[in-house]
Design a protein around this motif. Structure first.
Motif, PDB file in Angstrom:
ATOM      1  N   ARG A  24       0.858  -1.189   0.000  1.00 23.29           N
ATOM      2  CA  ARG A  24       0.000   0.000   0.000  1.00 23.29           C
ATOM      3  C   ARG A  24       0.898   1.245   0.000  1.00 23.29           C
ATOM      4  O   ARG A  24       1.731   1.408   0.876  1.00 23.29           O
ATOM      5  CB  ARG A  24      -0.865  -0.002   1.255  1.00 23.29           C
ATOM      6  CG  ARG A  24      -1.803   1.184   1.335  1.00 23.29           C
ATOM      7  CD  ARG A  24      -2.356   1.431   2.732  1.00 23.29           C
ATOM      8  NE  ARG A  24      -3.117   0.336   3.298  1.00 23.29           N
ATOM      9  CZ  ARG A  24      -4.213   0.487   4.042  1.00 23.29           C
ATOM     10  NH1 ARG A  24      -4.682   1.702   4.277  1.00 23.29           N
ATOM     11  NH2 ARG A  24      -4.815  -0.549   4.572  1.00 23.29           N
ATOM     12  N   ASP A  26       1.009   5.640  -0.302  1.00 22.55           N
ATOM     13  CA  ASP A  26       0.192   6.856  -0.183  1.00 22.55           C
ATOM     14  C   ASP A  26      -0.171   7.362  -1.571  1.00 22.55           C
ATOM     15  O   ASP A  26       0.517   7.036  -2.550  1.00 22.55           O
ATOM     16  CB  ASP A  26       1.002   7.966   0.493  1.00 22.55           C
ATOM     17  CG  ASP A  26       1.140   7.719   1.990  1.00 22.55           C
ATOM     18  OD1 ASP A  26       0.385   6.900   2.530  1.00 22.55           O
ATOM     19  OD2 ASP A  26       2.024   8.357   2.593  1.00 22.55           O
ATOM     20  N   SER A  27      -1.170   8.208  -1.635  1.00 22.37           N
ATOM     21  CA  SER A  27      -1.456   8.896  -2.895  1.00 22.37           C
ATOM     22  C   SER A  27      -0.229   9.723  -3.284  1.00 22.37           C
ATOM     23  O   SER A  27       0.420  10.320  -2.432  1.00 22.37           O
ATOM     24  CB  SER A  27      -2.646   9.840  -2.710  1.00 22.37           C
ATOM     25  OG  SER A  27      -2.796  10.653  -3.851  1.00 22.37           O
ATOM     26  N   THR A  65      -3.099   1.662  -4.340  1.00 19.89           N
ATOM     27  CA  THR A  65      -3.177   3.059  -3.877  1.00 19.89           C
ATOM     28  C   THR A  65      -4.614   3.577  -3.954  1.00 19.89           C
ATOM     29  O   THR A  65      -5.460   3.023  -4.651  1.00 19.89           O
ATOM     30  CB  THR A  65      -2.338   4.027  -4.767  1.00 19.89           C
ATOM     31  OG1 THR A  65      -2.797   3.924  -6.118  1.00 19.89           O
ATOM     32  CG2 THR A  65      -0.870   3.758  -4.689  1.00 19.89           C
ATOM     33  N   GLN A  67      -5.565   7.169  -5.154  1.00 23.32           N
ATOM     34  CA  GLN A  67      -4.876   8.332  -5.732  1.00 23.32           C
ATOM     35  C   GLN A  67      -5.833   9.515  -5.888  1.00 23.32           C
ATOM     36  O   GLN A  67      -6.908   9.370  -6.475  1.00 23.32           O
ATOM     37  CB  GLN A  67      -4.296   7.943  -7.100  1.00 23.32           C
ATOM     38  CG  GLN A  67      -3.669   9.071  -7.869  1.00 23.32           C
ATOM     39  CD  GLN A  67      -2.430   9.652  -7.186  1.00 23.32           C
ATOM     40  OE1 GLN A  67      -1.567   8.902  -6.735  1.00 23.32           O
ATOM     41  NE2 GLN A  67      -2.359  10.972  -7.091  1.00 23.32           N
ATOM     42  N   GLU A  89     -11.234  10.438  -6.080  1.00 20.01           N
ATOM     43  CA  GLU A  89     -10.188   9.538  -5.597  1.00 20.01           C
ATOM     44  C   GLU A  89     -10.306   8.241  -6.383  1.00 20.01           C
ATOM     45  O   GLU A  89     -11.404   7.725  -6.557  1.00 20.01           O
ATOM     46  CB  GLU A  89     -10.368   9.248  -4.107  1.00 20.01           C
ATOM     47  CG  GLU A  89     -10.156  10.469  -3.237  1.00 20.01           C
ATOM     48  CD  GLU A  89     -10.298  10.153  -1.758  1.00 20.01           C
ATOM     49  OE1 GLU A  89      -9.573   9.277  -1.257  1.00 20.01           O
ATOM     50  OE2 GLU A  89     -11.156  10.763  -1.109  1.00 20.01           O
TER      51      GLU A  89
END
Ligand code: GLY
Length: 327
Positions: A24, A26-27, A65, A67, A89
């Motif tokens: 995983r 982060d954006s 992600t 994003q 998102e």
């Protein structure tokens, strides 16, 4: 299927793909790095092009992600309709030269029907017209009935945005029911009406496009998927559009409070409330990623969004600076 909040859906998705061996991340910021083909990040895969092309080693060959994305081609439609927005998102699971069609389709199906418990009979699948392999995986391995399958051409089922990795795709649609349809005899998946809502796009990313119509086949294919979180939330919350989703509705309620207007009472007022609700989302994230208003490029996009939001505030009768209160 149970009503599920947007934040909970995001977490369910990311942890599901972690359980399938994905890292995983982060954006990424909204400003693309070393990519002149885009002003703003507009999909989950956009910041990862070098990993798809094998030009850089990813931290893991399976990544997931959520994003932040901005798409502005429909900016003039935002507010006028309840379907358009500039900010969303994008949930995604990505394989860089690792798993391919079989795993991507099986996991998408498992997530929707087992984790979210969406009834299988409400889901429809499209595949690229020549992609018999995807057709067979859906019908034989997953067991989708042929009357829930369609084949579409390049316009619908070939995914590319700017230059870079791209390929044929398979989309999953949710049937919102005949009451949302146009009622025309030929109404089916792909119809322009609101009945069949595309929720997830599985891209079998196997070409590198130069953005001018030339495609080079990649030595080893990738998977790039995109599922709009707000769209998924519409399905899971039984609401018709983005502005009714829990977290977005909370912003909209705040616009109502500041303006003293009630959403749903007057069509013109509703347009302004929606414009402000949408644009405060995109502008807040643009500024927090370092974009400043200017006369060109992404700075101009920001300036335009801010001016539209401020102007619609005036149209609602708000005379003081108010956008900061919504941030
Ligand atoms: N990259 C796939 C999508 O955004 O739909």
């Amino acid at each position: 299927m149970q009503w599920t909040g947007l934040n909970e859906l995001r977490e369910k998705y990311l942890s599901f793909f972690e359980s399938k061996g994905h890292l995983r991340l982060d954006s990424f910021p909204l400003v693309p790095k070393n990519d002149n083909s885009l002003l703003l990040i507009n999909s989950g895969m956009a910041p990862m092009k070098k990993w798809f092309l094998g030009q850089e080693e990813p931290p893991c060959h399976r990544v997931t992600t959520c994003q932040k994305c901005i798409r502005t081609p429909d900016i003039e439609r935002v507010g006028i309709t309840a379907r358009h927005g500039t900010y969303f998102e994008m949930l995604g699971n990505f394989s860089f030269q690792d798993y391919f069609k079989k795993e991507a389709t099986a996991w998408a199906w498992e997530f929707l029907t087992k984790v979210l418990e969406i009834p299988a009979e409400l889901l429809y699948i499209s595949v690229y017209e020549d992609d018999d392999e995807a057709w067979d995986i859906w019908t034989k391995d997953i067991g989708i009935a042929e009357d829930h399958m369609v084949r579409f051409g390049k316009e619908d089922n070939f995914w590319e945005h700017g230059s870079g990795p791209c390929g044929p795709c398979s989309e999953i649609y949710f049937d919102r029911g005949p009451e949302h349809g146009c009622g025309k005899p030929g109404c089916k998946v792909g119809c322009d009406c609101d009945r069949y809502m595309e929720v997830w796009n599985l891209v079998f990313s196997q070409f590198d496009s130069d953005g001018k119509g030339n495609y080079t086949r990649l030595e080893r294919p990738n998977i790039d998927t995109g599922m709009g979180l707000e769209r998924l939330a519409c399905v899971m919350q039984g609401v018709g559009n983005l502005f009714e989703v829990d977290t977005v509705r909370a912003i909209l309620n705040h616009v109502e409070k500041i303006s003293g207007k009630t959403y749903g009472e007057d069509a013109k007022t509703d347009i302004s409330i929606r414009v402000i609700t949408d644009h405060i989302r995109s502008t807040t994230f643009m500024v927090s990623d370092g974009i400043m208003p200017s006369n060109e490029g992404r700075g101009y996009v920001l300036r335009r969004l801010l001016r539209r939001a401020a102007r619609h505030g005036r149209m609602l009768g708000i005379t003081r600076p108010f956008l900061t209160e919504l941030v």
